[in-house]
Design a protein around this motif. Structure first.
Motif, mmCIF file in Angstrom:
data_model
loop_
_atom_site.group_PDB
_atom_site.id
_atom_site.type_symbol
_atom_site.label_atom_id
_atom_site.label_comp_id
_atom_site.label_asym_id
_atom_site.label_seq_id
_atom_site.Cartn_x
_atom_site.Cartn_y
_atom_site.Cartn_z
ATOM 1 N N ARG A 270 -49.137 6.565 -27.661
ATOM 2 C CA ARG A 270 -50.255 7.358 -26.742
ATOM 3 C C ARG A 270 -49.916 7.778 -25.500
ATOM 4 O O ARG A 270 -50.240 9.073 -24.960
ATOM 5 N N ALA A 271 -49.124 6.947 -24.656
ATOM 6 C CA ALA A 271 -48.799 7.282 -23.271
ATOM 7 C C ALA A 271 -47.635 8.561 -23.434
ATOM 8 O O ALA A 271 -47.776 9.199 -22.337
ATOM 9 N N VAL A 272 -46.689 8.633 -24.507
ATOM 10 C CA VAL A 272 -45.793 9.762 -24.386
ATOM 11 C C VAL A 272 -46.599 10.970 -24.640
ATOM 12 O O VAL A 272 -46.311 11.910 -23.881
ATOM 13 N N GLU A 273 -47.590 11.053 -25.460
ATOM 14 C CA GLU A 273 -48.470 12.361 -25.748
ATOM 15 C C GLU A 273 -49.227 12.619 -24.530
ATOM 16 O O GLU A 273 -49.221 13.773 -24.061
ATOM 17 N N SER A 274 -49.833 11.633 -23.765
ATOM 18 C CA SER A 274 -50.756 11.762 -22.689
ATOM 19 C C SER A 274 -49.673 12.431 -21.631
ATOM 20 O O SER A 274 -50.044 13.543 -20.821
ATOM 21 N N TRP A 275 -48.385 11.916 -21.210
ATOM 22 C CA TRP A 275 -47.629 12.368 -20.190
ATOM 23 C C TRP A 275 -46.873 13.890 -20.536
ATOM 24 O O TRP A 275 -47.007 14.680 -19.729
ATOM 25 N N CYS A 276 -46.884 14.199 -21.751
ATOM 26 C CA CYS A 276 -46.146 15.413 -22.191
ATOM 27 C C CYS A 276 -47.456 16.557 -22.581
ATOM 28 O O CYS A 276 -47.368 17.807 -22.591
ATOM 29 N N GLY A 277 -48.661 16.066 -22.640
ATOM 30 C CA GLY A 277 -50.051 16.780 -23.095
ATOM 31 C C GLY A 277 -49.930 17.598 -24.040
ATOM 32 O O GLY A 277 -50.798 18.586 -24.475
ATOM 33 N N ARG A 278 -49.300 16.836 -25.221
ATOM 34 C CA ARG A 278 -49.395 17.264 -26.415
ATOM 35 C C ARG A 278 -49.281 16.125 -27.368
ATOM 36 O O ARG A 278 -49.098 15.166 -27.167
ATOM 37 N N ILE A 279 -49.858 16.658 -28.756
ATOM 38 C CA ILE A 279 -49.766 15.722 -29.847
ATOM 39 C C ILE A 279 -48.551 16.231 -30.795
ATOM 40 O O ILE A 279 -48.359 17.392 -31.135
ATOM 41 N N PHE A 280 -47.667 15.322 -31.086
ATOM 42 C CA PHE A 280 -46.404 15.387 -31.628
ATOM 43 C C PHE A 280 -46.416 15.457 -33.258
ATOM 44 O O PHE A 280 -45.801 16.077 -34.162
ATOM 45 N N ALA A 281 -47.576 14.344 -33.843
ATOM 46 C CA ALA A 281 -47.646 14.381 -35.243
ATOM 47 C C ALA A 281 -47.869 15.673 -35.846
ATOM 48 O O ALA A 281 -49.056 16.345 -35.341
ATOM 49 N N ARG A 282 -47.809 16.004 -37.113
ATOM 50 C CA ARG A 282 -48.051 17.130 -37.953
ATOM 51 C C ARG A 282 -49.684 16.905 -38.324
ATOM 52 O O ARG A 282 -50.025 15.943 -38.820
ATOM 53 N N VAL B 132 -41.625 0.778 -25.341
ATOM 54 C CA VAL B 132 -41.925 -0.306 -25.941
ATOM 55 C C VAL B 132 -41.059 -1.746 -25.369
ATOM 56 O O VAL B 132 -41.362 -2.755 -25.225
ATOM 57 N N ARG B 133 -39.742 -1.285 -25.325
ATOM 58 C CA ARG B 133 -38.946 -2.269 -24.966
ATOM 59 C C ARG B 133 -39.214 -2.766 -23.458
ATOM 60 O O ARG B 133 -39.219 -3.943 -23.227
ATOM 61 N N ASN B 134 -39.367 -1.697 -22.820
ATOM 62 C CA ASN B 134 -39.826 -2.311 -21.168
ATOM 63 C C ASN B 134 -41.209 -2.903 -21.066
ATOM 64 O O ASN B 134 -41.137 -3.905 -20.562
ATOM 65 N N THR C 84 -38.660 6.349 -15.439
ATOM 66 C CA THR C 84 -38.035 7.477 -15.093
ATOM 67 C C THR C 84 -36.779 7.678 -16.551
ATOM 68 O O THR C 84 -36.588 8.652 -16.956
ATOM 69 N N GLU C 85 -36.596 6.491 -17.108
ATOM 70 C CA GLU C 85 -35.486 6.771 -18.073
ATOM 71 C C GLU C 85 -36.314 7.399 -19.304
ATOM 72 O O GLU C 85 -35.751 8.146 -20.177
ATOM 73 N N VAL C 86 -37.574 6.841 -19.299
ATOM 74 C CA VAL C 86 -38.447 7.839 -20.308
ATOM 75 C C VAL C 86 -38.728 9.096 -20.234
ATOM 76 O O VAL C 86 -38.609 9.752 -21.087
ATOM 77 N N THR C 87 -39.299 9.293 -18.858
ATOM 78 C CA THR C 87 -39.741 10.582 -18.629
ATOM 79 C C THR C 87 -38.545 11.709 -18.768
ATOM 80 O O THR C 87 -38.788 12.774 -18.904
ATOM 81 N N ASP C 88 -37.409 11.298 -18.595
ATOM 82 C CA ASP C 88 -36.254 12.271 -18.429
ATOM 83 C C ASP C 88 -36.118 12.612 -19.775
ATOM 84 O O ASP C 88 -35.432 13.839 -20.049
ATOM 85 N N LEU C 89 -36.202 11.872 -20.834
ATOM 86 C CA LEU C 89 -36.094 12.204 -22.192
ATOM 87 C C LEU C 89 -36.946 13.208 -22.720
ATOM 88 O O LEU C 89 -36.703 13.978 -23.544
ATOM 89 N N LEU C 90 -38.234 12.846 -22.101
ATOM 90 C CA LEU C 90 -39.339 13.706 -22.537
ATOM 91 C C LEU C 90 -39.477 15.160 -21.677
ATOM 92 O O LEU C 90 -40.312 15.882 -22.566
ATOM 93 N N ALA C 91 -38.976 15.268 -20.750
ATOM 94 C CA ALA C 91 -39.503 16.358 -19.798
ATOM 95 C C ALA C 91 -39.023 17.616 -20.785
ATOM 96 O O ALA C 91 -39.913 18.436 -20.435
ATOM 97 N N PRO C 92 -38.163 17.942 -21.682
ATOM 98 C CA PRO C 92 -38.077 19.137 -22.235
ATOM 99 C C PRO C 92 -39.420 19.354 -23.315
ATOM 100 O O PRO C 92 -39.451 20.336 -23.518
ATOM 101 N N ALA D 239 -37.183 7.905 -26.508
ATOM 102 C CA ALA D 239 -38.296 7.680 -25.312
ATOM 103 C C ALA D 239 -39.511 6.486 -25.607
ATOM 104 O O ALA D 239 -39.671 5.584 -24.790
ATOM 105 N N ALA D 240 -39.723 6.557 -26.840
ATOM 106 C CA ALA D 240 -41.159 5.667 -27.199
ATOM 107 C C ALA D 240 -40.384 4.287 -27.449
ATOM 108 O O ALA D 240 -41.263 3.463 -27.111
ATOM 109 N N ILE D 241 -39.246 4.023 -27.727
ATOM 110 C CA ILE D 241 -38.508 2.729 -28.098
ATOM 111 C C ILE D 241 -38.375 2.132 -26.921
ATOM 112 O O ILE D 241 -38.686 1.099 -26.385
#
Length: 201
Positions: free
Chosen positions: A43-55, A152-154, A186-194, A147-149
């Motif tokens: 959910r945090a990844v979706e929120s940061w990216c502003g989109r839902i990834f699941a089909r 979670v690890r962190n 930052t490690e996560v957001t760098d992966l998600l930036a595109p 990024a999600a992994i």
């Protein structure tokens, strides 16, 4: 306006097995806790990216006030366009095409050339998004899952000094409620930036 016709059965961007492999651990009592972290991180990844990834299957209503060369659909990648309806009626599939990666929907002429969408209301029923990990045919980009992994690890390894600790009850048993940090690393957001929508930059 977007209406979800068929919601995704799940929206977790990684799996317990993938996280356990990252943590070099085997299945154990913490599995439920890690599963909760996976959902929170997704959910945090979706929120940061502003989109839902699941089909999901969705219906989008677009109101044009002036002619347009293309419609920008809210969800992408586009898997299939099920129907397009203008104020003049339903369009044959041969009269439109979508750019899967960008979500751009084009109007076509009978000869196959690109045309203009006329002003008015346009309804588009379509399926868009990625097939998630642990599902046959998965096509979620590896860096999104990575990024999600990491998120979670962190959260898991930092739970003893987690700044997102929401509650602590010392009367009796002593109950702690953990959550993800307020911001992704930052490690996560760098992966998600595109994959982040421009308006969320």
């Amino acid at each position: 306006m977007l209406t979800i016709i068929t919601p995704a059965a799940k929206r977790d961007l990684t799996t317990l097995d993938a996280v356990n492999a990252e943590l070099d651990r085997v299945t154990g009592p913490d599995d439920i806790f890690i599963g909760q972290l996976i959902s929170q991180a997704s959910r945090a990844v979706e929120s940061w990216c502003g989109r839902i990834f699941a089909r999901e299957d969705v219906r989008e209503s677009v109101h044009l006030t002036e002619p347009a060369g293309a419609l920008l659909l809210s969800r992408f990648p586009v898997a299939v366009i099920n129907s397009v309806t203008t104020e003049a009626g339903s369009l044959l599939p041969a009269l439109y095409e979508a750019d899967s990666d960008t979500g751009m929907l084009y109007r076509l002429t009978s000869s196959g050339g690109r045309s203009i969408w006329a002003p008015g209301r346009i309804l588009v029923d379509y399926s868009a998004g990625f097939i998630l990990p642990d599902t046959e045919g998965r096509n979620l980009p590896a860096d999104i899952e990575r990024a999600a992994i990491i998120a979670v690890r962190n959260a898991y390894t930092g739970r003893g000094h987690n700044p997102a600790l929401r509650s602590e009850e010392v009367d009796g048993v002593g109950t702690f409620s953990y959550g993800l940090p307020a911001s992704l690393s930052t490690e996560v957001t760098d992966l998600l930036a595109p994959y982040r929508l421009p308006g969320f930059a």
